[in-house]
Design an enzyme around this catalytic site. Sequence first.
Site, PDB file in Angstrom:
ATOM      1  N   GLY A 149     -43.356  49.943 -15.895  1.00 43.65           N
ATOM      2  CA  GLY A 149     -44.702  49.543 -15.527  1.00 43.65           C
ATOM      3  C   GLY A 149     -44.706  48.812 -14.204  1.00 43.65           C
ATOM      4  N   ARG A 150     -45.631  47.870 -14.061  1.00 37.96           N
ATOM      5  CA  ARG A 150     -45.755  47.151 -12.788  1.00 37.96           C
ATOM      6  C   ARG A 150     -44.476  46.413 -12.415  1.00 37.96           C
ATOM      7  NH1 ARG A 150     -51.524  45.599 -11.521  1.00 37.96           N
ATOM      8  NH2 ARG A 150     -52.843  46.771 -12.946  1.00 37.96           N
ATOM      9  N   ARG A 174     -45.758  57.096 -14.628  1.00 30.86           N
ATOM     10  CA  ARG A 174     -45.892  58.152 -13.629  1.00 30.86           C
ATOM     11  C   ARG A 174     -44.592  58.261 -12.823  1.00 30.86           C
ATOM     12  NH1 ARG A 174     -49.710  54.644 -12.616  1.00 30.86           N
ATOM     13  NH2 ARG A 174     -48.885  54.293 -10.524  1.00 30.86           N
ATOM     14  N   ILE A 228     -36.293  39.746 -18.629  1.00 28.37           N
ATOM     15  CA  ILE A 228     -37.408  38.978 -18.076  1.00 28.37           C
ATOM     16  C   ILE A 228     -38.706  39.365 -18.783  1.00 28.37           C
ATOM     17  CG2 ILE A 228     -36.528  38.310 -15.805  1.00 28.37           C
ATOM     18  CD1 ILE A 228     -38.413  41.603 -16.456  1.00 28.37           C
ATOM     19  N   ARG A 230     -39.413  39.868 -23.053  1.00 28.04           N
ATOM     20  CA  ARG A 230     -39.523  39.054 -24.252  1.00 28.04           C
ATOM     21  C   ARG A 230     -38.179  39.080 -24.972  1.00 28.04           C
ATOM     22  NH1 ARG A 230     -43.348  37.592 -21.896  1.00 28.04           N
ATOM     23  NH2 ARG A 230     -45.531  37.424 -22.602  1.00 28.04           N
ATOM     24  N   ASP A 254     -34.085  34.887 -19.034  1.00 27.44           N
ATOM     25  CA  ASP A 254     -35.176  33.993 -18.622  1.00 27.44           C
ATOM     26  C   ASP A 254     -36.245  33.864 -19.698  1.00 27.44           C
ATOM     27  OD1 ASP A 254     -36.414  32.343 -16.529  1.00 27.44           O
ATOM     28  OD2 ASP A 254     -37.946  33.906 -16.473  1.00 27.44           O
ATOM     29  N   HIS A 285     -37.734  30.512 -18.562  1.00 31.45           N
ATOM     30  CA  HIS A 285     -38.922  31.366 -18.448  1.00 31.45           C
ATOM     31  C   HIS A 285     -39.656  31.086 -17.130  1.00 31.45           C
ATOM     32  CE1 HIS A 285     -41.859  33.829 -21.092  1.00 31.45           C
ATOM     33  NE2 HIS A 285     -42.137  34.048 -19.822  1.00 31.45           N
TER      34      HIS A 285
END
Length: 324
Positions: A149-150, A174, A228, A230, A254, A285
Site C-alpha cells: 500500500g502507501r 496496482r 512498522i 502491527r 517499532d 512506535h
Amino acid sequence: MKIIMIGEAAEHEDELRSGLDSPHRIVSWPRETANSASHDTEIEPDDVVITLRWSREDRDVPPFRLLHVPGAGLDGVDLAALHPETMVANVFEHEIPIAEFVLARLLEWEIRAATMQASFTSADWPEQYRHRTPHGEIHGKTLGIIGYGRIGRAIAARAAAFGVRVAAVDDFARPDDVTELLPTGSLPELLARSDYVVVACPLTPETTGLIDAAALAAMPSHAVLVNISRAPIINEDALYAALREKRIGGAILDVWYRYPASSNDVVAPATQPFWDLPNAWCTPHSSAWTHQLPHRRYAVIADNINRLVAGQPPRNLVRARSAR
C-alpha cells in the site's frame, strides 16, 4: 457541531484549528473515554469525534456524525460499538517518515556508523585507520515487502534508489515499475529470497500471526525482519526464539504487543524481552512520529470537517452512514 478530541488527539488542537474554515467548539477528553461510556451523554448527533481508539461494552451508543481516526490503522476501533449512522474516516500522511525510518535503520544495520563514531578517539586513530573493519552495503540486496500500500510503495521507491531489488506480496495492489509484485500465496518464496523483510500490511484476522515459526524458518539465516505495522502480525514467541537462537539475522521492531491502556498504566511492550537481545533493535512506535506529521494529518482532518459543513462527503471514508 462540536469536535471532541480524545487522548493523544487532544494534543493537536492548534494544528486542527489552523485548518478549519469556520470556528467550532473543541473539547478535550481523557484517553480513558475512548473505551468508556462515562461521557457519552455529552455526545450530540452532529458531533465529530477524533480518536485512535473506540470501544464500548454497552452497545447502546448515541449516534454522532463522524468518527475520525487520526491515523491509518483501524484495529483500535470496534466498529460494532458505533451507531450505524456514524461515519468513520481515517488519514494517512505517515508513509514518508516511515519509509525514511526503514531505510535509515537498514542502512545503519549494514554500515554501523554509530558504532564507528562511538569508538573513534584521537589516541587510537592510527591503529583504527590501519585496521578498519569493513561494513556492509544495502546495494544489490533484496527487500521483500508484505503489503504494498502507501507505506510499502514509499519504502520501495527509496530502496530502489539505493540499488536494492524490491519484491512484494499483495493481492490487491496496482503493479508499477519499481517492484516485482507477487500474490500473497507466494509469501514463502518471498521470504526465502529476501535479505530484508518489511511487514507493511494492516492487522486483520487474516494477517494476525501471518509470520509464524514456519515463515521465520523460510528466511535466510542473515535476513533482517522489520515491523512498522502491527506487532501481532508476527508471532511473538516464534520471533523471540528465532532471534535468541540466531536463526535469522535480526529484527527491527517499532510496534509492540501491548500498549498502555490509560495515562497511568505501566505495561511491558511484550511478554518476551526482545530489548535484551543484541540482534533486536527496539524503538517506541516512533517511525512516523516527526514534527511534520501532525500538521499534515490534521490538515486532512480539518478539510474533512470543512467538507461536512459544506455538505460534502469526507475523504478517506472507510464506513459510510447506514441507510435508514
